[in-house]
Design an enzyme around this catalytic site. Structure first.
Site, PDB file in Angstrom:
ATOM      1  N   CYS A   1      -7.578  21.440  74.541  1.00  0.00           N
ATOM      2  CA  CYS A   1      -6.996  22.419  73.640  1.00  0.00           C
ATOM      3  C   CYS A   1      -5.668  21.920  73.058  1.00  0.00           C
ATOM      4  O   CYS A   1      -5.695  21.017  72.242  1.00  0.00           O
ATOM      5  CB  CYS A   1      -6.914  23.783  74.311  1.00  0.00           C
ATOM      6  SG  CYS A   1      -6.989  25.094  73.082  1.00  0.00           S
TER       7      CYS A   1
ATOM      8  N   HIS B   1     -12.269  24.640  76.007  1.00  0.00           N
ATOM      9  CA  HIS B   1     -11.868  24.480  77.409  1.00  0.00           C
ATOM     10  C   HIS B   1     -13.120  24.302  78.283  1.00  0.00           C
ATOM     11  O   HIS B   1     -13.672  25.301  78.744  1.00  0.00           O
ATOM     12  CB  HIS B   1     -11.156  25.741  77.907  1.00  0.00           C
ATOM     13  CG  HIS B   1      -9.839  26.005  77.279  1.00  0.00           C
ATOM     14  ND1 HIS B   1      -8.651  25.757  77.919  1.00  0.00           N
ATOM     15  CD2 HIS B   1      -9.508  26.516  76.089  1.00  0.00           C
ATOM     16  CE1 HIS B   1      -7.645  26.104  77.143  1.00  0.00           C
ATOM     17  NE2 HIS B   1      -8.144  26.575  76.020  1.00  0.00           N
TER      18      HIS B   1
ATOM     19  N   GLU C   1     -13.309  23.470  81.234  1.00  0.00           N
ATOM     20  CA  GLU C   1     -13.056  23.845  82.634  1.00  0.00           C
ATOM     21  C   GLU C   1     -13.575  25.247  82.973  1.00  0.00           C
ATOM     22  O   GLU C   1     -13.916  25.521  84.115  1.00  0.00           O
ATOM     23  CB  GLU C   1     -11.564  23.730  82.967  1.00  0.00           C
ATOM     24  CG  GLU C   1     -10.624  24.732  82.291  1.00  0.00           C
ATOM     25  CD  GLU C   1     -10.149  24.302  80.909  1.00  0.00           C
ATOM     26  OE1 GLU C   1     -10.802  23.428  80.310  1.00  0.00           O
ATOM     27  OE2 GLU C   1      -9.136  24.844  80.437  1.00  0.00           O
TER      28      GLU C   1
HETATM   29  N1  GLN Z   1      -1.384  26.686  71.168  1.00  0.00           N
HETATM   30  C1  GLN Z   1      -2.603  26.115  70.677  1.00  0.00           C
HETATM   31  C2  GLN Z   1      -3.354  27.057  69.769  1.00  0.00           C
HETATM   32  O1  GLN Z   1      -3.139  28.249  69.797  1.00  0.00           O
HETATM   33  C3  GLN Z   1      -3.490  25.663  71.836  1.00  0.00           C
HETATM   34  C4  GLN Z   1      -3.936  26.752  72.729  1.00  0.00           C
HETATM   35  C5  GLN Z   1      -4.423  26.281  74.080  1.00  0.00           C
HETATM   36  O2  GLN Z   1      -4.124  25.172  74.515  1.00  0.00           O
HETATM   37  N2  GLN Z   1      -5.184  27.107  74.774  1.00  0.00           N
HETATM   38  O3  GLN Z   1      -4.171  26.627  68.995  1.00  0.00           O
END
Ligand code: GLN
Length: 542
Positions: free
Chosen positions: A382, A508, A510
Site C-alpha cells: 500500500c 493488502h 496480509e
Molecule cells: N496513505 C495511502 C493512501 O491513502 C496508503 C494507505 C495505506 O497504506 N493503507 O492511499
C-alpha cells in the site's frame, strides 16, 4: 440444527485474549464440521476503528465487503478461514447511530427512546443478524472490554435478556485471570470469584470459565473455583500462556473446551475435530530452527499490533517454508542515507509498511533506494508500494520532486494522486477504497507466478493511486505495472523484473493470509528471502 449463540465475556483485566479464545473455539467447532462465525461487539462510540490511530487500537483490519474492523476479526479469519463482513463487527457508535436514525424517521411512534429497551433491542438484533441468515450453526459473540466497565453494560444487559429468550441455544463463556504472586509462590482465585460475582450481579451466570494463567492451575483449585462460581466442575478450563497463539486451539481441545460447550448446548458430539492440517502447521512451526530475517520498515515500531496482519502473514509464510521468522522492526523516522547500510545489513528481505501521512516517509524512500540498488528482496504494501513508485520516479526517471499528493499537494510530478471520485469527499470515516477488488496479473510476471494464476481478488484500504499517465515512462525504465483492476485499469501491482524480488502491491495481501491458506505472495517473498540468504551464506562462507 437451530443456530446456537455463544457469548464470550472477559473479566479482571483487559488483554487476556478473548479474541484468541473465541477464535480457538470456532476453529475447533469448524474442525468438527459445524458452520461457525464470530462477531465482535466493541463498546466504544466510534462507528468503526477506521478513524482510530493505531496507537489507540492497533491495526485496522479490512473485511471483504470493505468494513474497517477491529483487529480481532483478523484472528477470527486466520483461525477459521471463514471471511467476516460488516455484520461481524458492531460498535456502540453503530448501535446508537442506527437507533437515532430510526428515531428521526419516526419508527418509534412517539415513544421515549431509552437504553432499555431500544439500545438493547438494537444490540440483540445485531447479535442475531448473522444467525438469522441460516448460514451458521454457531454464532460466537465476543463482547469487548471488561465486565464492570460502564460502557459494556448495555451489551451485557442484551446478553442477559438473550440468555432467557434463547434458552438452551445460548451459552456464556467467561474469561478471567488467575494471577501468580511470586513472593508467596501462589496462584490466586479471588479476582476470578469477584469477576464472576460482578457478572452475576448483572444477571448473567457464566456456563464455562476459561482461566488465563502463567502456571498450571491444580485440579483442586479449579474445583474450588467451580464451587464458588456456580459452574460445573468440568467447565473450568485453564488457558496457560503458550509460546504461540496458534497452539491455543489444540490446548483448548486438550482441556475439553469444545466438548463442554457442545455438551452444555446439547449439540452433536459424535465427531472429533479434524485438526490434522493444523497439527502439520504446528509441527513445522515447532521444528523450524533456521531463521529467515525480515526487516519491517514502518513508523509504528513501538507498537507491534499496528502491523498485526503483516506479522502473522510473514509468520505463516516462514512456517510453511520451515523457517523461524526473525522479524526486525526498523523505524522509518530514524533511517538516513548515513545509517541505512548499517540498519538494513544482514536482512534477507525488507517490507515497507502501509501507512498514512508524511511522518517517516523519507526513511521509506531511503530504505527503498538502498534495497533496489543492493537487490534485496523487497515488498512494498500500500503506502509501501506508493513509496516504491515515488523513489523510482525520483532516482531512476529523474523526476526529483516526484511525490504523492498526500504528502505534497503541490508536487510537479504527482506520480501518486487522489482518485477523481475521492476529490470531492471530505468525510474521513469509511470513505476510502475499501474491501476486495479483482485484479488481473500480467502473465509471466513474478507476481502471477507467485499466485499461480492471473485473476485474483485482494483487499484494499487507501485513497491514493498510481497515476496512470506516468505508466509508459515507468515501464520503459523497468518498473512494470503487472497488476491492474480489470474494470478501472487502476494499477494494483508494480514489479522490477530483473531484481531478485521487488514487488509493490496497492492492496493488502496480509488480510487474506490464514493458517491453512497462507498468502501466496507472502510465501513467494519469504522464499525469495531464504534464497537470498543462502546465496549470501554461500558467498561469504558464513
Ligand atoms: N496513505 C495511502 C493512501 O491513502 C496508503 C494507505 C495505506 O497504506 N493503507 O492511499
Amino acid at each position: 440444527m437451530e443456530t446456537k449463540y455463544i457469548f464470550v465475556t472477559g473479566g479482571v483485566v483487559s488483554s487476556l485474549g478473548k479474541g484468541i479464545i473465541a477464535s480457538s473455539l470456532a476453529c475447533l467447532l469448524k474442525a468438527r464440521g459445524f458452520r461457525v462465525t464470530i462477531q465482535k461487539f466493541d463498546p466504544y462510540i466510534n462507528i468503526d476503528p477506521g478513524t482510530l490511530n493505531p496507537y489507540e487500537h492497533g491495526e485496522c483490519y479490512v473485511t471483504v465487503d470493505g468494513h474497517e474492523a477491529d483487529l480481532d476479526l483478523g484472528h477470527y479469519e486466520r483461525f477459521t478461514d471463514i471471511a467476516t463482513t460488516r455484520a461481524n463487527n458492531v460498535t456502540t457508535g453503530r448501535i446508537y447511530q442506527s437507533v437515532i436514525d430510526k428515531e428521526r424517521r419516526g419508527d418509534y411512534l412517539g415513544k421515549t427512546v431509552q437504553i432499555i429497551p431500544h439500545i438493547t433491542d438494537e444490540i440483540k438484533r445485531s447479535v442475531m443478524a448473522l444467525g438469522k441468515t441460516g448460514r451458521f450453526d454457531f454464532v460466537i459473540t465476543e463482547i469487548g472490554g471488561v465486565v464492570g466497565d460502564i460502557e459494556s453494560l448495555p451489551f451485557l444487559e442484551a446478553v442477559r435478556q438473550l440468555r432467557w429468550e434463547l434458552e438452551d441455544n445460548a451459552l456464556c463463556v467467561h474469561l478471567t485471570y488467575v494471577p501468580y504472586i511470586a513472593a508467596a509462590k501462589e496462584l490466586k482465585t479471588k479476582p476470578t470469584q469477584h469477576s464472576v460475582k460482578q457478572l452475576q450481579q448483572l444477571g448473567i451466570q457464566p456456563d464455562v470459565l476459561v482461566l488465563r494463567t502463567e502456571h498450571d492451575i491444580p485440579a483442586e483449585m479449579r474445583a474450588k473455583i467451580a464451587r464458588f462460581c456456580n459452574v460445573s466442575p468440568g467447565a473450568v478450563v485453564q488457558s496457560k500462556d503458550a509460546p504461540s497463539i496458534y497452539r491455543i486451539p489444540v490446548l483448548m481441545h486438550e482441556q475439553g473446551l469444545d466438548d463442554i460447550v457442545l455438551r452444555k448446548m446439547h449439540a452433536p458430539l459424535d465427531n472429533e475435530p479434524d485438526m490434522a492440517p493444523w497439527h502439520d502447521f504446528l509441527a513445522n512451526m515447532e521444528t523450524a530452527s533456521e531463521p529467515v530475517t525480515i526487516g519491517l520498515v514502518g513508523k509504528y515500531v513501538e507498537l507491534q499490533d499496528a502491523y498485526k496482519s503483516i506479522n502473522e502473514a510473514l509468520f505463516q509464510a516462514a512456517t510453511y517454508a520451515g523457517r523461524r521468522l526473525d522479524l526486525r522492526y526498523i523505524h522509518s523516522e530514524k533511517l538516513t542515507a548515513e545509517n541505512v547500510s548499517e540498519q538494513l545489513a544482514g536482512l534477507d528481505g525488507v517490507i515497507v509498511a502501509p501507512g498514512f501521512g508524511h511522518r517517516g516517509i523519507e526513511g521509506k524512500f531511503t530504505a527503498l533506494e538502498w534495497c533496489r540498488t543492493h537487490d534485496v528482496p523487497t515488498f512494498g504494501i500500500c503506502l509501501g508500494m506508493q513509496c516504491m513508485v515515488i523513489e523510482f520516479a525520483r532516482n531512476v526517471l529523474g523526476l526529483t520532486d516526484a511525490n504523492s499528493t498526500e504528502m505534497d499537494p503541490s508536487t510537479p510530478h504527482k506520480v501518486i494522486d487522489l482518485m477523481e471520485e475521492q476529490k470531492s469527499i471530505h468525510n474521513m470515516g469509511g470513505t476510502m477504497r475499501l474491501g476486495a477488488y479483482d485484479c488481473r496479473l500480467r502473465p509471466g510476471s513474478r507476481v502471477a507466478e507467485a499466485y499461480g494464476r492471473t485473476d485474483i481478488s485482494e483487499r484494499h484500504r487507501h485513497r491514493f493511486e498510481f497515476n496512470g499517465s506516468y505508466r509508459d515512462r515507468f515501464e520503459q525504465a523497468g518498473m512494470m505495472c503487472v497488476g491492474e483492476n480489470p474494470d478501472t485499469r487502476l494499477v494494483e501491482v508494480v514489479e522490477i523484473p530483473g531484481k531478485r524480488w521487488f514487488i509493490g502491491t496497492q492492496y493488502h495481501p496480509e488480510y487474506q493470509s490464514t493458517v491453512l491458506h497462507p498468502s501466496p505472495l507472502f510465501r513467494s517473498f519469504v522464499d525469495a528471502a531464504i534464497a537470498y540468504r543462502a546465496e549470501r551464506t554461500a558467498a561469504t562462507g558464513k
